[in-house]
Enzyme design. Structure first.
Site, PDB file in Angstrom:
ATOM      1  N   ASP A 107     -10.863  19.570  -8.747  1.00  0.00           N
ATOM      2  CA  ASP A 107     -11.430  20.908  -8.981  1.00  0.00           C
ATOM      3  C   ASP A 107     -12.420  20.907 -10.140  1.00  0.00           C
ATOM      4  O   ASP A 107     -12.594  21.924 -10.815  1.00  0.00           O
ATOM      5  CB  ASP A 107     -10.289  21.899  -9.269  1.00  0.00           C
ATOM      6  N   LYS A 114      -8.768  26.221  -8.084  1.00  0.00           N
ATOM      7  CA  LYS A 114      -8.851  26.546  -9.523  1.00  0.00           C
ATOM      8  C   LYS A 114      -9.432  27.945  -9.642  1.00  0.00           C
ATOM      9  O   LYS A 114     -10.501  28.227  -9.083  1.00  0.00           O
ATOM     10  CB  LYS A 114      -9.781  25.546 -10.220  1.00  0.00           C
ATOM     11  N   LYS A 161      -4.611  27.204  -9.773  1.00  0.00           N
ATOM     12  CA  LYS A 161      -4.466  26.574 -11.094  1.00  0.00           C
ATOM     13  C   LYS A 161      -5.268  27.342 -12.141  1.00  0.00           C
ATOM     14  O   LYS A 161      -6.373  27.821 -11.860  1.00  0.00           O
ATOM     15  CB  LYS A 161      -4.987  25.138 -11.025  1.00  0.00           C
ATOM     16  N   GLY A 195      -7.254  12.068 -19.852  1.00  0.00           N
ATOM     17  CA  GLY A 195      -8.020  11.041 -20.563  1.00  0.00           C
ATOM     18  C   GLY A 195      -7.254   9.732 -20.700  1.00  0.00           C
ATOM     19  O   GLY A 195      -7.759   8.764 -21.266  1.00  0.00           O
ATOM     20  N   SER A 241      -0.463  15.605 -11.228  1.00  0.00           N
ATOM     21  CA  SER A 241      -1.579  16.405 -10.716  1.00  0.00           C
ATOM     22  C   SER A 241      -2.795  15.851 -11.443  1.00  0.00           C
ATOM     23  O   SER A 241      -3.378  16.497 -12.302  1.00  0.00           O
ATOM     24  CB  SER A 241      -1.351  17.888 -11.034  1.00  0.00           C
ATOM     25  N   ARG A 257      -8.819  12.536 -13.301  1.00  0.00           N
ATOM     26  CA  ARG A 257      -9.452  11.246 -13.606  1.00  0.00           C
ATOM     27  C   ARG A 257      -8.592  10.046 -13.217  1.00  0.00           C
ATOM     28  O   ARG A 257      -9.095   9.050 -12.701  1.00  0.00           O
ATOM     29  CB  ARG A 257      -9.811  11.176 -15.091  1.00  0.00           C
ATOM     30  N   GLN A 262       2.823 -24.247  -0.994  1.00  0.00           N
ATOM     31  CA  GLN A 262       2.931 -24.195   0.463  1.00  0.00           C
ATOM     32  C   GLN A 262       2.296 -25.456   1.074  1.00  0.00           C
ATOM     33  O   GLN A 262       1.104 -25.470   1.362  1.00  0.00           O
ATOM     34  CB  GLN A 262       2.187 -22.933   0.934  1.00  0.00           C
ATOM     35  N   PHE A 263       3.092 -26.484   1.250  1.00  0.00           N
ATOM     36  CA  PHE A 263       2.509 -27.734   1.757  1.00  0.00           C
ATOM     37  C   PHE A 263       2.004 -27.564   3.184  1.00  0.00           C
ATOM     38  O   PHE A 263       1.138 -28.285   3.644  1.00  0.00           O
ATOM     39  CB  PHE A 263       3.519 -28.890   1.650  1.00  0.00           C
ATOM     40  N   THR A 264       2.502 -26.564   3.901  1.00  0.00           N
ATOM     41  CA  THR A 264       2.105 -26.388   5.303  1.00  0.00           C
ATOM     42  C   THR A 264       0.627 -26.019   5.442  1.00  0.00           C
ATOM     43  O   THR A 264       0.071 -26.071   6.534  1.00  0.00           O
ATOM     44  CB  THR A 264       2.961 -25.307   5.988  1.00  0.00           C
TER      45      THR A 264
HETATM   46  P1  13P Z   1      -7.093  15.082 -15.596  1.00  0.00           P
HETATM   47  O1  13P Z   1      -5.939  14.406 -14.919  1.00  0.00           O
HETATM   48  O2  13P Z   1      -8.398  14.305 -15.484  1.00  0.00           O
HETATM   49  O3  13P Z   1      -6.770  15.528 -16.985  1.00  0.00           O
HETATM   50  O4  13P Z   1      -7.396  16.384 -14.752  1.00  0.00           O
HETATM   51  C1  13P Z   1      -6.362  17.197 -14.390  1.00  0.00           C
HETATM   52  C2  13P Z   1      -6.803  18.606 -14.455  1.00  0.00           C
HETATM   53  O5  13P Z   1      -6.824  19.271 -13.462  1.00  0.00           O
HETATM   54  C3  13P Z   1      -7.167  19.161 -15.752  1.00  0.00           C
HETATM   55  O6  13P Z   1      -7.284  20.541 -15.653  1.00  0.00           O
END
Ligand code: 13P
Length: 450
Positions: free
Chosen positions: A21, A94, A133, A261, A287, A290, A383-385
C-alpha cells in the site's frame, strides 16, 4: 463472514499479509532504487507481478492496497482486487492520508484522514476491501514521544477502528514506534508499552470490538543507530513477547508485525524466534512491506522481461515468512545450495579448492548475487555415482569414480575450502546412505567440472 472470521482468516496458520500500500511518494522512492520511473503503468505492472505470483496464496492471506491500486485493472482487464480474491487472498485498503506535523509539537506527527472516512469506507467496501489499515507514527528522541502525541494518535486510531467496524471492515490498528534513532532496546520497550497502553485504552473507550481487529505494531528492537543493532533474534523475541503480554488483550486474534526497515532475512528470523516461544494468546504473524518486496523489486528492475525472477524472489520471501509463523525458519532454510560432489582419478587438492571457489562465487542467486553475497549455506553430499558410466550395456560402470581412500580426503578438502571462504557448510558423512531432501527452487541444476 463476521469481522472475527475475517480477522482470523488473515492470521491463519502459516500465512500473513503483504503490505503493498505504498503511497505515491513512497513507491517513487522504492522505484528510484531500481532506476524505474514511477508511472501509473509501471506501478500497475509491479503490483500485478506480485499479485499473480503462483503459489503465494499458500503463505499470503491478504494484501493491503493503495487507493490507486484497488481501482486498477490487470493487463487482461480483471480488477486487481478480483485477481487476489480469485486465489482466496483477501483484499484490504490503506485509508489514512499520511502523517503530518503535530500542531504545537513540531518534531512529532499525527495521522490525517478522518474527514469523510465513513463514505470512503463504503466505497472501498464496494470495491472489494474487507479490511483496512491506518498507520500512526511515533518517533523516539530526546524528550519525545510526548503523552500528547501518544494520546492524539491513539484517539485517531480508535475513531478509525470504530468507523471501520460499523462498515463491516476489519481495522488493522498500526501504531509504529520507529526504529530510526539511536535508542536502546529498553527504551523501545518502554515507549512501545506506553503507546500500546494508550491505544488499547482508547479502543476500549470508543467501543471497538477487540475480537474484530488486528494490531500491527513494531517489534521491540534497538534503534538502527544504536551500537547494539542488530540484536539477536532471541533477545528481540523475548522483549517483544514480554511487552505484548503486558498490554495486548488476549481477545485480539492476531498481531501482524511491520518490518519497519529491518532486512528481509532479519524480519523472518525475528518473527520465527517469537513463534518458537509460543504458544501465545494471539497469533503472531507478519504484515511486511519492504521485507517481503525488496528482493523482488531488485530482481524485477522495472522490466517485464524479469517478471519470473521478481515472482520467484517474492514467493521465496513469502515462503520463509510462512515458515517463521511456526518458528521453523532458520537461516539455512533460506538461500543456499545442495552440492553433490563426485571425485574421479585425476582430481587433486587443487581441483577441490578451485571448485570451492567456483561454487562460492557463482552469480546464480536473485540480483546476480553469489552464495557468499547472500550469506547462504551449502549442503555438501559426496556422490560417487556421478561418475557412473551408462554408455555400455545395462549395468552402469563405476570405473571412473575414485576409490574411497582418494575421494574422502578430497571431499573434506572441498568442504574445508568452502568454510575458509566464509560459507556455512553442512556435510553428510562420507559413504553413508544419506536421505537428502532437496527443494529445487528455481529450478536450477548446474554441473561444474574442476
Ligand atoms: P514495512 O514492513 O516496510 O515497514 O511496511 C509495512 C507497512 O505497511 C508500514 O505501514
Amino acid at each position: 463472514m463476521s469481522l472475527n472470521d475475517v480477522a482470523r482468516a488473515l492470521v491463519a496458520p502459516g500465512k500473513g499479509i503483504l503490505a503493498a500500500d505504498e503511497s505515491g511518494g513512497t513507491i517513487k522512492k522504492r522505484f528510484d532504487t531500481i532506476g524505474c520511473d514511477s508511472t501509473e503503468d509501471r506501478r500497475r505492472a509491479y503490483r500485478e507481478m506480485l499479485f499473480t505470483t503462483k503459489g503465494a496464496d499458500e503463505f499470503v492471506s491478504g494484501v493491503i492496497l493503495f487507493d490507486e491500486t484497488i481501482r486498477q485493472n490487470a493487463s487482461d482487464g480483471r480488477p486487481l482486487p478480483k485477481i487476489l480474491e480469485e486465489q482466496g487472498i483477501i483484499p484490504g485498503i490503506k485509508v489514512d492520508k499520511g502523517a503530518v506535523t503535530l500542531a504545537k509539537s513540531p518534531n512529532e506527527k499525527v495521522t490525517d484522514g478522518l474527514d469523510g472516512l465513513r463514505d470512503r469506507l463504503i466505497e472501498y467496501r464496494g470495491l472489494g476491501a474487507k479490511f483496512a489499515k491506518w498507520r500512526a507514527v511515533i518517533d523516539i528522541a530526546d524528550g519525545i514521544p510526548t503523552q500528547y502525541c501518544l494520546k492524539v494518535n491513539a484517539h485517531a486510531l480508535a475513531r478509525y477502528a470504530a468507523l471501520c467496524q460499523e462498515e463491516d471492515i476489519v481495522p488493522i490498528v498500526e501504531p509504529e514506534v520507529l526504529m530510526d534513532g539511536d535508542h536502546s532496546i529498553e527504551r523501545c520497550y518502554e515507549v512501545t508499552t506506553a503507546t500500546l497502553h494508550t491505544v488499547f485504552n482508547e479502543l476500549y473507550k470508543q467501543r471497538v470490538a477487540l475480537d474484530g481487529m488486528l494490531l500491527k505494531p513494531n517489534m521491540v528492537i534497538p534503534g538502527k543507530k544504536n551500537s547494539s543493532y542488530p540484536a539477536k533474534p532471541e533477545l528481540i523475541a523475548e522483549r517483544t513477547v514480554a511487552c505484548f503480554r503486558n498490554v495486548v488483550p488476549a481477545e485480539v486474534p492476531g498481531i501482524v508485525f511491520l518490518s519497519g526497515g529491518q532486512g528481509d532475512e532479519e524480519a523472518s528470523a525475528n518473527l520465527s524466534a517469537m513463534n518458537k516461544l509460543g504458544p501465545h494468546p494471539w497469533q503472531l504473524s507478519f504484515s511486511y512491506g519492504r521485507a517481503l518486496q525488496a528482493p523482488s523489486l531488485k530482481a524485477w528492475k522495472g522490466d517485464d522481461a524479469n517478471i519470473a525472477a521478481g515472482q520467484s524472489a517474492y514467493l521465496h520471501r513469502a515462503h520463509m515468512n510462512g515458515l517463521a509463523r511456526s518458528g521453523e525458519y532458520t537461516a539455512t532454510a533460506d538461500a543456499g545450495l545442495c552440492v553433490l560432489v563426485g571425485v574421479t582419478h585425476d582430481d587433486s587438492a587443487e581441483s577441490a579448492s578451485k571448485l570451492a571457489s567456483k561454487v562460492a562465487n557463482l552469480r546464480i542467486f536473485d540480483g546476480e548475487q553469489s552464495l557468499l553475497d547472500v550469506g547462504g549455506a551449502a549442503l555438501v553430499v559426496s556422490q560417487f555415482t556421478l561418475y557412473g558410466d551408462t554408455t555400455r550395456g545395462r549395468r552402469p560402470s563405476w570405473i571412473a569414480a575414485a576409490r574411497p581412500e582418494q575421494a574422502e580426503p578430497l571431499v573434506d578438502a572441498f568442504v574445508d575450502a568452502l568454510r575458509t571462504l566464509g560459507v556455512r557448510v553442512e556435510a553428510g558423512r562420507f559413504g553413508a546412505n544419506m536421505q537428502v531432501a532437496l527443494v529445487n527452487d528455481g529450478p536450477v541444476t548446474l554441473m561444474l567440472e574442476a
